[in-house]
Design an enzyme around this catalytic site. Structure first.
Site, PDB file in Angstrom:
ATOM      1  CG  ASP A 336      -1.771   1.210   1.337  1.00 51.55           C
ATOM      2  OD1 ASP A 336      -2.338   1.620   0.307  1.00 51.55           O
ATOM      3  OD2 ASP A 336      -1.876   1.780   2.442  1.00 51.55           O
ATOM      4  CG  ASP A 529      -4.259   1.131   6.496  1.00 49.74           C
ATOM      5  OD1 ASP A 529      -5.030   0.150   6.491  1.00 49.74           O
ATOM      6  OD2 ASP A 529      -4.509   2.183   5.883  1.00 49.74           O
ATOM      7  CG  ASP A 533      -4.621  -1.294   2.544  1.00 52.20           C
ATOM      8  OD1 ASP A 533      -5.080  -0.908   1.459  1.00 52.20           O
ATOM      9  OD2 ASP A 533      -3.793  -0.640   3.195  1.00 52.20           O
TER      10      ASP A 533
END
Length: 693
Positions: A336, A529, A533
């Site tokens: 991410d 996180d 996600d």
């Protein structure tokens, strides 16, 4: 321990309080089974030199002392319906005695008691390795109650107490800094070597070492429920989770015990019909010992426990054998952007004033409009203002959805917003340049006159490129998945050295891409996180939460959690779990090969009871010793301190916000809802705050 490998009882979760109360592991010479084994060995040795009557007595004593380490547990397990390896050994010992082979029976009991003691010690040592963290908490702490400073036992600390921490002292429990500033050594909990600055409002954790400044801390957790206790609790639970190899070993071991009993009975019965009953009964007893699967069943669990313990000490929380195996075989790592490759703490990277306007003037008007905002981009602008030139908060400030802010500053109208809402005019080229660099650009206007542009960017972590390079060096494909816009994502990806960048994704899109990557390239690890996600983390073979210390949500959402903020721990964790998987494989092959070789040799009479016992128990000791190798920290080195610019939230200003949360709020920087998975209506723009969504 002999029946543990074949037990059917479900593991019981260990509470944080129980983890705290668990006594430390004893020294190896204090382990009861090893003491008994030593006594049995001495008696067995003496029996070789004593005259006949005394020799027999010493042999019997050696047998009884050695058998005491596993026979009682075997009988208790049998009453509960458990058929463990100890049962095979007990039957073999009783049979050897029935045949008059007292020496072989005593040798079997001695060697098995040695293996039992070493097994118990190995598991206890690795399981208690993390518990040593709790010993870093001081036994007492100084608190301020009723205006008086009092030293009290750590167990008496309550939520809301004011804890006084002098320079050089360790923090007794978790809390929030109420007064004072200092640098904290958090390496014991996060594995990071870089001290962390802590001031009023900062969250601090038990076990950290205070630097040069005195601190007053408001306690937020008791000693039995602080971060270290929770960490131990989670690891104890994690150690009960079984990986595929561990399940394979147990699936093989459990039916093998009754199968061996049936096989031995058939060998003894059929052999007695066609040959000498004494010879074939003896062979059947040897088969019982040769086929004992304890080494096979122990081949993975000991290594799993050792690997998890070593990783936890380095700030990598691996939640069980399944996670160790999954991370150790990944071929693709999906990262991410926000909060993983970047800090999720936007800072002002540039201010471009129009000709004749001072830079401070641009920031002052922008800060006046943003003074009462809690948005991360507002915090970045406020943090960039010179403390000596405090702006006066604007009046009648209103948000214009999808565009920016309007209000009155110093009695004159002012606006702040995205290009288009406020015309860029002579700064058009600068706006494009900054947007191409991945920054969010807002234009500032006062009294209908353009003052300048402010560029804000969530800066990439200084170690990101190094971590990505290390992953590629391990043969892993690296992909970036983000909900941010394509231009910003491309800039961050280029800085990190990632060529495969997927941008403007909803949470469900990330999950879909993880599935596609697995089908195309193999097992996938997703690093995020832990909240926005979550679908991708759940879909991936290994879900990894970044910067999860102090956040139960992140730890629960992932299979692995990097407790600190150093992304270099990611390739370290991959290398560590790969090494652990190699140990798993070695143990399984070695123990399985020994079983395959010993059983036919024992059945045909090529090997006697004493030889089989020695080989089998030596294999068990080797498996345990090799499994402990998985706990080496060879692949989890201490990294050099990182050098980076001060974070926006750390600068001193009346409008300074406390540290931004680890996870984004309801909307990420792409202007999308992290909860509803539906885009927020937005005009095209390089990034997303409420003025540029």
């Amino acid at each position: 321990m002999a029946d543990a490998c074949c037990a059917t009882d479900a593991p019981r979760a260990v509470s944080a309080a129980e983890a705290v109360a668990t006594p430390p592991v004893a020294a190896v010479w204090r382990v009861r089974e090893l003491q008994a084994a030593a006594a049995s060995g001495v008696l067995l040795l003496l029996s070789l030199f004593l005259p006949a009557p005394w020799s027999t007595g010493a042999t019997w004593a050696a047998l009884l002392v050695g058998a005491a380490t596993f026979v009682p547990g075997t009988l208790r397990g049998l009453l509960k319906g458990r058929l463990g390896v100890g049962l095979l050994m007990t039957v073999a010992a009783v049979g050897a005695v029935a045949l008059g082979q007292y020496g072989e029976a005593a040798t079997l009991a001695f060697l098995f008691s040695v293996a039992e003691g070493l097994e118990g010690y190995a598991v206890a040592r690795t399981r208690h390795g993390l518990r040593a963290l709790l010993d870093l908490v001081p036994p007492s702490a100084t608190v301020r109650r009723g205006g008086t400073d009092t030293e009290v036992p750590v167990g008496e600390l309550g939520v809301g107490d004011v804890l006084l921490v002098k320079p050089g002292e360790r923090l007794a429990t978790d809390g929030v800094v109420a007064a004072g500033r200092s640098a904290l050594d958090t390496s014991v909990v996060t594995g990071e070597s870089v001290p962390v600055e802590a001031g009023p409002g900062a969250e601090v954790f038990a076990g950290c070492v205070n630097g040069a400044g005195a601190l007053e801390i408001t306690v937020t957790a008791t000693a039995r429920d602080n971060s270290l206790a929770r960490l131990v609790h989670i690891v104890h639970e994690a150690q009960e989770r079984k990986g595929a190899s561990q399940r394979l070993a147990q699936r093989f071991a459990r039916p093998l015990v009754p199968g061996v009993l049936v096989l031995a009975a058939l060998i003894g019965a059929l052999g007695s019909l066609f040959g000498d009953p004494g010879v074939w009964i003896e062979r059947s007893l040897v088969v019982l010992v040769a086929a004992a699967p304890c080494a096979f069943a122990l081949s993975v669990p000991v290594a799993v426990v050792a690997a998890i313990g070593a990783a936890s000490k380095a700030g990598v929380l691996v939640k069980g054998g399944a996670a160790v195996e999954a991370l150790g075989q990944v071929k693709v790592v999906a990262l991410d952007k926000t909060g993983t490759l970047t800090r999720n703490e936007p800072v002002v990277i540039d201010v471009v004033p129009v000709a004749g306007t001072a830079r401070d003037r641009v920031l002052a008007v922008a800060a006046a409009l943003e003074a009462r905002s809690e948005h991360p981009l507002a915090a970045a602008i406020l943090a960039a203002v010179d403390a000596a030139r405090d702006p006066v908060p604007g009046e009648d400030v209103e948000a214009v959805p999808g565009n920016g802010l309007t209000g009155t500053v110093e009695g004159r109208p002012a606006r702040l917003g995205k290009p288009g809402f406020v015309e860029a005019g002579p700064l058009a080229a600068d706006v494009v340049r900054l947007q191409d660099a991945g920054a969010t650009v807002v234009l500032v206007e006062h009294d209908r006159v353009l003052l300048g542009a402010v560029a804000v960017r969530d800066e990439i972590r200084p170690e990101a490129a190094e971590a990505v390079k290390a992953l590629r060096g391990q043969g892993i494909r690296v992909v970036m998945l983000t909900g941010d816009n394509t231009r910003t994502a491309a800039a961050i990806g280029a800085a990190a050295g990632i060529g495969d960048v997927r941008a403007e994704l909803l949470p469900r899109d990330k999950s879909r891409i993880v599935t596609e990557l697995r089908a195309a390239h193999g097992p996938v690890a997703m690093v995020g996180d832990g909240i926005n996600d979550a679908p991708a983390l759940a879909t991936a073979d290994a879900g990894i939460a970044m910067g999860a210390m102090g956040s139960d949500v992140a730890v629960e959402a992932a299979d692995i959690a990097l407790m600190g903020e150093d992304l270099r721990r990611l390739p370290d964790a991959v290398a560590h779990t790969r090494a652990a998987r190699r140990v798993f494989t070695q143990n399984l092959l070695m123990s399985g090969g020994i079983l395959v070789a010993l059983v036919p040799l024992a059945a045909t009479g090529a090997l006697g009871l004493a030889t089989v016992v020695a080989v089998h128990e030596l294999a068990e000791v080797l498996v345990i010793g090799n499994g402990i190798r998985a706990g080496r920290a060879k692949h989890l080195p201490a990294h050099a301190a990182l050098r980076s610019a001060p974070r926006a939230a750390d600068r001193s200003t009346p409008y300074r916000r406390t540290s931004l949360p680890i996870f984004p709020g309801p909307f990420d920087l792409a202007g999308r809802s992290a909860q509803a998975e539906t885009p927020v209506p937005a005009a095209p723009a390089p990034s997303g705050c409420r003025c540029c969504a």
